[in-house]
Design a protein around this motif. Structure first.
Motif: not given
Length: 275
Positions: A69-74, A95-97, A107-113, A181-184
């Motif tokens: 469940n992600i709020l995407a409008p912003v 721009f990553i959700a 999800g963040a960990q996957f992209y950061a690696t 942001h911690f994963a990055f």
């Protein structure tokens, strides 16, 4: 006849809907203990409790479908505005959700690696988190920005937006080490979250802290957390513009940002750049 994983399930609404639509089973994963109780109650209310389960531990198995469940409008409006810039910035923006934050920043960990742009060439990660629909604010929380070379930019943009930079109002929650942001940061990328402060325009002092407490106690990860026509989205819009200005400024700077000398993430930054 699919098996569904509801990542960061909260009240379990997506997993439960999947069951109502014919999924064989659904597993919700969330580190918040309240989520297990609330989602199980919702599963019983919808007569799918025999096919629903919830855990705080990420499963080591395959699923046919993963939902979140992600709020995407912003995010969408930021991307639209960036793409519409007449003068192209010197650097691109992605721009990553990301999903499954409350299941361990999966999800963040996957992209950061496995980034699209190498981390050593990535200027900055701006994470948009905890935007509340209670109106515009007079202050902003950018916990961790002061640890990077970007902080002077953040201070300048805050001044332009008439925003006071406020320290983390709830440091005991360890937000810097829990949000995406911690994963990055661990991968070396200068990173921090943008959060709304507690001083709301037109409201009494400390109104924000009280609104946060009431939301957390009465709505967070509960069935009552639903759209309200009285919401004031001025605050999220304000934060989106604030973050956009920071990102655009950094994108046009000649040098890549980094962590300040002595910071725990500086070695990872240097390693990502072959230093």
């Amino acid at each position: 006849d699919r098996r569904v994983l509801d990542a960061g399930c909260g009240s379990g609404i997506l997993g439960i809907v999947s069951l109502l639509w014919g999924a064989r089973s659904a597993l919700g994963v969330d580190i918040n203990p309240a989520s297990g109780l609330v989602s199980s109650d919702n599963a019983r209310a919808n007569h799918v409790a025999d096919r629903w389960s919830c855990s705080a531990i990420w499963p080591d198995e395959a699923f046919d479908l993963v939902v979140a469940n992600i709020l995407a409008p912003v995010l969408i409006e930021l991307a639209r505005a960036w793409a519409g810039l007449r003068n192209r910035p010197k650097r691109s923006a992605i721009f990553i959700a990301v999903t499954a934050e409350e299941s361990g920043l999966r999800g963040a960990q996957f992209y950061a690696t496995s980034p699209i742009i190498p981390n050593g060439k990535t200027a900055l990660n701006l994470n948009f988190d905890s935007f509340y629909p209670f109106g515009r604010v007079k202050d902003v929380v950018v916990n961790g920005a002061e640890r990077t070379s970007v902080f002077p930019v953040v201070e300048n943009v805050a001044k332009r937006f008439n925003l006071k930079i406020k320290p983390d109002p709830r440091p005991e929650q360890g937000h810097f080490y829990r949000s995406d942001h911690f994963a990055f940061a661990k991968a070396g990328v200068p990173a921090f979250s943008i959060n709304m402060g507690d001083d709301y325009v037109g409201k009494e002092d400390n109104a924000g802290a009280q609104l946060f407490f009431e939301y957390n106690a009465k709505n967070y990860h509960q069935p009552s957390d639903e759209y309200n026509e009285n919401w004031d989205m001025g605050g999220p819009e304000q934060m989106a513009k604030f973050g956009f200005a920071i990102g655009l400024t950094v994108a046009n700077q000649p040098n890549l940002p980094t962590w300040r000398e002595g910071d725990e993430f500086l070695p990872a930054r240097k390693k990502s750049q072959g230093q």
